[in-house]
Design a protein around this motif. Structure first.
Motif, PDB file in Angstrom:
ATOM      1  N   HIS A   1     -41.471  47.346   6.464  1.00  0.00           N
ATOM      2  CA  HIS A   1     -41.405  45.954   6.036  1.00  0.00           C
ATOM      3  C   HIS A   1     -40.380  45.796   4.914  1.00  0.00           C
ATOM      4  O   HIS A   1     -40.233  46.675   4.065  1.00  0.00           O
ATOM      5  N   PRO A   2     -39.674  44.648   4.863  1.00  0.00           N
ATOM      6  CA  PRO A   2     -38.645  44.458   3.837  1.00  0.00           C
ATOM      7  C   PRO A   2     -39.240  44.138   2.467  1.00  0.00           C
ATOM      8  O   PRO A   2     -40.450  43.916   2.327  1.00  0.00           O
ATOM      9  N   ILE A   3     -38.373  44.115   1.485  1.00  0.00           N
ATOM     10  CA  ILE A   3     -38.685  43.604   0.146  1.00  0.00           C
ATOM     11  C   ILE A   3     -37.773  42.406  -0.102  1.00  0.00           C
ATOM     12  O   ILE A   3     -36.572  42.466   0.167  1.00  0.00           O
ATOM     13  N   VAL A   4     -38.344  41.321  -0.597  1.00  0.00           N
ATOM     14  CA  VAL A   4     -37.571  40.121  -0.938  1.00  0.00           C
ATOM     15  C   VAL A   4     -37.570  39.970  -2.450  1.00  0.00           C
ATOM     16  O   VAL A   4     -38.630  39.945  -3.083  1.00  0.00           O
ATOM     17  N   SER A   5     -36.374  39.887  -3.034  1.00  0.00           N
ATOM     18  CA  SER A   5     -36.194  39.836  -4.484  1.00  0.00           C
ATOM     19  C   SER A   5     -35.645  38.473  -4.901  1.00  0.00           C
ATOM     20  O   SER A   5     -34.712  37.956  -4.285  1.00  0.00           O
ATOM     21  N   LEU A   6     -36.225  37.888  -5.964  1.00  0.00           N
ATOM     22  CA  LEU A   6     -35.792  36.609  -6.513  1.00  0.00           C
ATOM     23  C   LEU A   6     -35.330  36.819  -7.949  1.00  0.00           C
ATOM     24  O   LEU A   6     -36.001  37.510  -8.720  1.00  0.00           O
ATOM     25  N   SER A   7     -34.205  36.210  -8.319  1.00  0.00           N
ATOM     26  CA  SER A   7     -33.667  36.334  -9.680  1.00  0.00           C
ATOM     27  C   SER A   7     -33.698  34.984 -10.383  1.00  0.00           C
ATOM     28  O   SER A   7     -33.295  33.960  -9.808  1.00  0.00           O
ATOM     29  N   LEU A   8     -34.148  34.985 -11.641  1.00  0.00           N
ATOM     30  CA  LEU A   8     -34.221  33.777 -12.468  1.00  0.00           C
ATOM     31  C   LEU A   8     -33.760  34.113 -13.880  1.00  0.00           C
ATOM     32  O   LEU A   8     -34.041  35.199 -14.382  1.00  0.00           O
ATOM     33  N   GLY A   9     -33.072  33.163 -14.523  1.00  0.00           N
ATOM     34  CA  GLY A   9     -32.674  33.368 -15.914  1.00  0.00           C
ATOM     35  C   GLY A   9     -31.374  34.129 -16.035  1.00  0.00           C
ATOM     36  O   GLY A   9     -30.408  33.875 -15.314  1.00  0.00           O
ATOM     37  N   LEU A  10     -31.334  35.078 -16.965  1.00  0.00           N
ATOM     38  CA  LEU A  10     -30.116  35.832 -17.235  1.00  0.00           C
ATOM     39  C   LEU A  10     -29.591  36.531 -15.992  1.00  0.00           C
ATOM     40  O   LEU A  10     -30.358  37.024 -15.161  1.00  0.00           O
ATOM     41  N   ALA A  11     -28.275  36.577 -15.858  1.00  0.00           N
ATOM     42  CA  ALA A  11     -27.649  37.327 -14.768  1.00  0.00           C
ATOM     43  C   ALA A  11     -27.844  38.819 -15.009  1.00  0.00           C
ATOM     44  O   ALA A  11     -28.036  39.277 -16.144  1.00  0.00           O
ATOM     45  N   ALA A  12     -27.812  39.576 -13.919  1.00  0.00           N
ATOM     46  CA  ALA A  12     -27.978  41.028 -14.017  1.00  0.00           C
ATOM     47  C   ALA A  12     -27.094  41.700 -12.979  1.00  0.00           C
ATOM     48  O   ALA A  12     -26.819  41.140 -11.915  1.00  0.00           O
TER      49      ALA A  12
ATOM     50  N   LEU B   1     -32.313  38.319  -2.693  1.00  0.00           N
ATOM     51  CA  LEU B   1     -31.812  39.573  -2.134  1.00  0.00           C
ATOM     52  C   LEU B   1     -32.895  40.151  -1.248  1.00  0.00           C
ATOM     53  O   LEU B   1     -34.072  40.182  -1.632  1.00  0.00           O
ATOM     54  N   VAL B   2     -32.511  40.575  -0.049  1.00  0.00           N
ATOM     55  CA  VAL B   2     -33.449  41.190   0.882  1.00  0.00           C
ATOM     56  C   VAL B   2     -33.022  42.631   1.113  1.00  0.00           C
ATOM     57  O   VAL B   2     -31.844  42.905   1.371  1.00  0.00           O
ATOM     58  N   LEU B   3     -33.978  43.550   1.010  1.00  0.00           N
ATOM     59  CA  LEU B   3     -33.750  44.958   1.337  1.00  0.00           C
ATOM     60  C   LEU B   3     -34.713  45.349   2.443  1.00  0.00           C
ATOM     61  O   LEU B   3     -35.929  45.331   2.252  1.00  0.00           O
ATOM     62  N   GLY B   4     -34.172  45.673   3.607  1.00  0.00           N
ATOM     63  CA  GLY B   4     -35.003  46.059   4.733  1.00  0.00           C
ATOM     64  C   GLY B   4     -34.248  46.986   5.660  1.00  0.00           C
ATOM     65  O   GLY B   4     -33.055  47.263   5.460  1.00  0.00           O
ATOM     66  N   GLY B   5     -34.913  47.447   6.689  1.00  0.00           N
ATOM     67  CA  GLY B   5     -34.252  48.299   7.672  1.00  0.00           C
ATOM     68  C   GLY B   5     -33.623  49.524   7.034  1.00  0.00           C
ATOM     69  O   GLY B   5     -34.273  50.254   6.278  1.00  0.00           O
ATOM     70  N   GLU B   6     -32.333  49.728   7.314  1.00  0.00           N
ATOM     71  CA  GLU B   6     -31.627  50.898   6.787  1.00  0.00           C
ATOM     72  C   GLU B   6     -31.555  50.894   5.266  1.00  0.00           C
ATOM     73  O   GLU B   6     -31.428  51.947   4.637  1.00  0.00           O
ATOM     74  N   ALA B   7     -31.623  49.712   4.654  1.00  0.00           N
ATOM     75  CA  ALA B   7     -31.483  49.613   3.195  1.00  0.00           C
ATOM     76  C   ALA B   7     -32.805  49.763   2.452  1.00  0.00           C
ATOM     77  O   ALA B   7     -32.810  49.870   1.223  1.00  0.00           O
ATOM     78  N   ARG B   8     -33.911  49.789   3.188  1.00  0.00           N
ATOM     79  CA  ARG B   8     -35.227  49.730   2.537  1.00  0.00           C
ATOM     80  C   ARG B   8     -35.466  50.887   1.570  1.00  0.00           C
ATOM     81  O   ARG B   8     -36.106  50.715   0.520  1.00  0.00           O
ATOM     82  N   LEU B   9     -34.971  52.079   1.901  1.00  0.00           N
ATOM     83  CA  LEU B   9     -35.207  53.232   1.033  1.00  0.00           C
ATOM     84  C   LEU B   9     -33.951  53.659   0.279  1.00  0.00           C
ATOM     85  O   LEU B   9     -33.890  54.781  -0.238  1.00  0.00           O
ATOM     86  N   ARG B  10     -32.982  52.773   0.174  1.00  0.00           N
ATOM     87  CA  ARG B  10     -31.828  53.099  -0.666  1.00  0.00           C
ATOM     88  C   ARG B  10     -32.250  53.095  -2.137  1.00  0.00           C
ATOM     89  O   ARG B  10     -33.066  52.274  -2.563  1.00  0.00           O
ATOM     90  N   PHE B  11     -31.677  54.010  -2.909  1.00  0.00           N
ATOM     91  CA  PHE B  11     -31.881  53.967  -4.354  1.00  0.00           C
ATOM     92  C   PHE B  11     -31.246  52.688  -4.901  1.00  0.00           C
ATOM     93  O   PHE B  11     -30.154  52.288  -4.479  1.00  0.00           O
ATOM     94  N   HIS B  12     -31.932  52.053  -5.841  1.00  0.00           N
ATOM     95  CA  HIS B  12     -31.411  50.812  -6.424  1.00  0.00           C
ATOM     96  C   HIS B  12     -31.949  50.671  -7.843  1.00  0.00           C
ATOM     97  O   HIS B  12     -32.921  51.337  -8.227  1.00  0.00           O
TER      98      HIS B  12
END
Length: 216
Positions: free
Chosen positions: A148-159, A183-194
């Motif tokens: 299953h993917p991870i969905v990431s939301l960013s608010l406030g200061l840029a990073a 930002l969505v991380l799923g499939g081949e990207a799901r286990l990438r270091f980040h």
């Protein structure tokens, strides 16, 4: 994958960009696909009043620079016993605040844009970064099924988001995430270091990052 209808939502602004197979950056996606940043900031304030932000301890005894809380049936926690999900807030021994329908719909739309249908998260990790806070490179492996993917939301200061490969020593690419980005991380990207480089000061006081996952 991203279809013409979804692309039309972004035609007047920065276009969605694939950072890697399975890793999709949706600039301004919170306003286009969900309830908007103001609504989310108000929800974070309400949620953190029930389950306060705290600096967790790693299994090695280090204090995390990022403050964290959770919402949903599962909450991610860390201490000397390890990383894990818990249905109860360790500070209160009560269930975490609920996940609102608006946030679940936003997560599903974002996942669909990246080609992952029927995403139904049961955990929302809320990270609070002050200037100087960072997140070291890591893999998200504590979920029961990493299909299953991870969905990431960013608010406030840029990073500056750091996306590596499947090994810790892989080449890292950098992508600025600004308030309102998805930002969505799923499939081949799901286990990438980040991770996240040290956050720089700006017009806002803090950065909030919400990650929605299916933990159980």
């Amino acid at each position: 994958m991203l279809d013409n209808a979804m692309g039309d939502l972004f035609e007047q602004e920065a276009q969605p960009r694939w950072l890697a197979p399975g890793a999709l950056h949706l600039p301004g996606g919170i306003e286009r696909l969900g309830p908007g940043t103001r609504w989310l900031l108000a929800w974070i304030a309400t949620t953190s009043a029930q389950a306060p932000f705290r600096h967790l301890q790693t299994p090695g005894g280090q204090r995390m620079s990022v403050a964290m809380t959770n919402a949903g049936p599962c909450g991610w926690v860390s201490d000397r016993r390890g990383y894990r999900y818990s249905p109860l807030d360790p500070l209160s021994q009560r269930p975490w605040p609920p996940l609102p329908r608006e946030l679940l719909i936003l997560a599903r739309h974002a996942a669909e844009a990246a080609g992952f249908a029927d995403f139904e998260p049961d955990a929302c990790l809320i990270n609070r970064y002050v200037p100087g806070a960072r997140m070291s490179l890591h893999q998200d492996r504590d979920e029961a099924d990493v299909a299953h993917p991870i969905v990431s939301l960013s608010l406030g200061l840029a990073a500056e988001f750091l996306l590596g490969g499947l090994t810790r020593g892989s080449t890292v690419q950098r992508q600025m995430l600004r308030s309102g980005d998805l930002l969505v991380l799923g499939g081949e990207a799901r286990l990438r270091f980040h991770g996240v480089a040290p956050v720089k000061a700006g017009p806002e006081a803090v950065r909030f990052n919400l990650t929605l996952r299916l933990a159980k």
